[in-house]
Structure formats: C-alpha cells, structure tokens
Design a protein around this motif. Structure first.
Motif, PDB file in Angstrom:
ATOM      1  N   GLN A 160       0.818  -1.212   0.000  1.00  0.00           N
ATOM      2  CA  GLN A 160       0.000   0.000   0.000  1.00  0.00           C
ATOM      3  C   GLN A 160       0.852   1.262   0.000  1.00  0.00           C
ATOM      4  N   MET A 161       2.087   1.137   0.480  1.00  0.00           N
ATOM      5  CA  MET A 161       2.991   2.267   0.567  1.00  0.00           C
ATOM      6  C   MET A 161       4.378   1.856   0.112  1.00  0.00           C
ATOM      7  N   SER A 162       5.220   2.863  -0.066  1.00  0.00           N
ATOM      8  CA  SER A 162       6.629   2.667  -0.374  1.00  0.00           C
ATOM      9  C   SER A 162       7.440   3.358   0.722  1.00  0.00           C
ATOM     10  N   ILE A 163       8.718   3.082   0.790  1.00  0.00           N
ATOM     11  CA  ILE A 163       9.553   3.789   1.768  1.00  0.00           C
ATOM     12  C   ILE A 163       9.645   5.260   1.404  1.00  0.00           C
ATOM     13  N   VAL A 164       9.793   5.558   0.119  1.00  0.00           N
ATOM     14  CA  VAL A 164       9.885   6.947  -0.343  1.00  0.00           C
ATOM     15  C   VAL A 164       8.751   7.229  -1.322  1.00  0.00           C
ATOM     16  N   GLY A 165       8.071   8.340  -1.117  1.00  0.00           N
ATOM     17  CA  GLY A 165       6.966   8.751  -1.977  1.00  0.00           C
ATOM     18  C   GLY A 165       6.218   9.887  -1.321  1.00  0.00           C
ATOM     19  N   PRO A 166       5.191  10.428  -1.943  1.00  0.00           N
ATOM     20  CA  PRO A 166       4.399  11.480  -1.308  1.00  0.00           C
ATOM     21  C   PRO A 166       3.723  10.953  -0.049  1.00  0.00           C
ATOM     22  N   ARG A 167       3.685  11.731   1.004  1.00  0.00           N
ATOM     23  CA  ARG A 167       2.980  11.297   2.203  1.00  0.00           C
ATOM     24  C   ARG A 167       1.485  11.138   1.875  1.00  0.00           C
ATOM     25  N   PRO A 168       0.856  10.030   2.295  1.00  0.00           N
ATOM     26  CA  PRO A 168      -0.539   9.773   1.918  1.00  0.00           C
ATOM     27  C   PRO A 168      -1.503  10.789   2.522  1.00  0.00           C
ATOM     28  N   ALA A 169      -2.344  11.355   1.669  1.00  0.00           N
ATOM     29  CA  ALA A 169      -3.324  12.343   2.115  1.00  0.00           C
ATOM     30  C   ALA A 169      -4.488  11.662   2.819  1.00  0.00           C
ATOM     31  N   ASP A 226      -0.515   9.040  -8.859  1.00  0.00           N
ATOM     32  CA  ASP A 226      -0.354   7.842  -9.690  1.00  0.00           C
ATOM     33  C   ASP A 226       0.687   6.873  -9.137  1.00  0.00           C
ATOM     34  N   ILE A 227       1.365   7.256  -8.054  1.00  0.00           N
ATOM     35  CA  ILE A 227       2.415   6.405  -7.488  1.00  0.00           C
ATOM     36  C   ILE A 227       2.084   6.081  -6.030  1.00  0.00           C
ATOM     37  N   ARG A 228       2.779   5.083  -5.483  1.00  0.00           N
ATOM     38  CA  ARG A 228       2.554   4.714  -4.089  1.00  0.00           C
ATOM     39  C   ARG A 228       2.986   5.846  -3.163  1.00  0.00           C
ATOM     40  N   PRO A 229       2.187   6.145  -2.155  1.00  0.00           N
ATOM     41  CA  PRO A 229       2.630   7.109  -1.145  1.00  0.00           C
ATOM     42  C   PRO A 229       3.771   6.522  -0.330  1.00  0.00           C
ATOM     43  N   GLY A 230       4.485   7.379   0.393  1.00  0.00           N
ATOM     44  CA  GLY A 230       5.677   6.918   1.080  1.00  0.00           C
ATOM     45  C   GLY A 230       5.720   7.213   2.567  1.00  0.00           C
TER      46      GLY A 230
END
Length: 205
Positions: free
Chosen positions: A108-117, A135-139
């Motif tokens: 559901q998430m990645s180590i690095v990516g946008p923080r999930p809203a 469009d990418i996994r949040p981090g």
C-alpha cells in the motif's frame, strides 16, 4: 526497470529487515503508550493510496482516544490539548510512523513517496492530480518531507510531490531517505497543528 521492479524489491527487503531490527524499540513504545494514556496502541486512518485507492494507514497512537478521527490536525481547535505526553515526542521524532512498515509490506505504501493524504483532503488530492503525484505509491517519507514538511502550503507540497514522481530513481530515493534522518534529528519542519499559513491562522484563534 527501477520503478517497476527494483523499487518494490527494496521496499520489501528494507521493511522486512526493519521490522526485526526495530522490535526492541516497538516493545518500548507499546509499553510507553499503554502507561501514558488510555486507548489502543495503534491508530488506523483512511488514506489515499496509489491511483487514489483508499487504504488504512497504521500508526502508533499519539493523541487521546476522544480525538475526532478523520479531522486533519490543523483543523482541531486546540491540537496541543489532544496530543499525549509520549505522543508529543513520537511525533517530533517520527517514531509514530514506524507501524507503516506493515503498509509497505502489504504494497500500500513505499519507503519513499508522497505522504498519503487523508481521504477527505480534497484540496491536496486535487493539487496532486495536476502533477500525477496520485499515480504512485505514497511513502513513509518523501521529497516534500525533507523540504519543509508541515511548514509547506498545499500547492508547494503538491508541486514537490509531483517533482518526486517525475524524478523517481534509486539515487533520488537515497537522497530522500538519508535526508530524512537529518530532518528528524534536527526536528526540522515539524509544526504541530497545521500546514503553512493555515497553521498560523489556527494558532491565532
């Protein structure tokens, strides 16, 4: 190749190793939370994932059990009144985010990516749409996190998230990952109760 395969492989390896290495820290934090205030150890909240698919993010609970569940911290009338004693320290050091290792393992998430809203942060979600950042996994951490974090206005944060989505690579992920340790150590960009000028307006009331 990195975006489609190696990034996910690195996420799995690091989160699996991290869950074992950090086990003593987990035990201490769980005991601290239970001794500090009434309520569950973990906090679940609906967030926006890749392609705007909703999922439940997992955190250590840092606020009182009677805190409004789906309200961003900056919209609370007096955010400081809801934060527990141990929660204040965990939020400043980002230790409350450690359970998201399980969100990473689940894909559901990645180590690095946008923080999930939050699912109801329509303004941030709409801004991220402009930059394809949804469009990418949040981090767990990201480019916006090491370039202002809570101090950023929503348009700035979304633009940085879009920059990350466009520049995603192993080298850029390393830059975000290791930059996070410096930010956490310095407590840089942590503002309880809000984002940018929204925080200032809230605190003045």
């Amino acid at each position: 190749m990195y975006k489609r395969f190696f990034k996910r492989l690195i996420d799995l390896l690091l989160s699996a190793v991290g869950s074992v290495v950090l086990l003593p820290v987990w035990i201490v934090l769980i005991l601290w939370i239970k001794l500090d205030s009434c309520g569950p150890v973990f906090f679940r909240q609906k967030r926006v994932g890749k392609n705007k698919k909703l999922f439940n993010i997992l955190k250590f609970r840092t606020m009182r059990a009677d805190t409004p569940h789906d309200m961003p911290t900056h919209l609370l009338q007096n955010p400081d009144a809801y934060i527990t004693r141990c929660g204040r320290i965990m939020r400043r050091t980002s230790l409350d985010e450690l359970p998201q290792i399980f969100n990473i393992l689940a894909g559901q998430m990645s180590i690095v990516g946008p923080r999930p809203a939050l699912w109801n942060q329509d303004d941030l979600i709409a801004e991220r749409d402009r930059y394809h950042a949804n469009d990418i996994r949040p981090g767990l951490t990201g480019w916006a996190q090491i370039n202002g974090r809570d101090e950023l206005e929503i348009p700035q944060k979304a633009a940085l998230d879009g920059e990350y989505a466009a520049r995603m690579s192993f080298a850029f992920d390393c830059r975000c990952f290791f930059g996070t340790f410096r930010k956490v150590f310095l407590h840089d960009g942590v503002v309880e109760g809000g984002t940018g000028s929204i925080h200032q307006k809230t605190m003045q009331k």
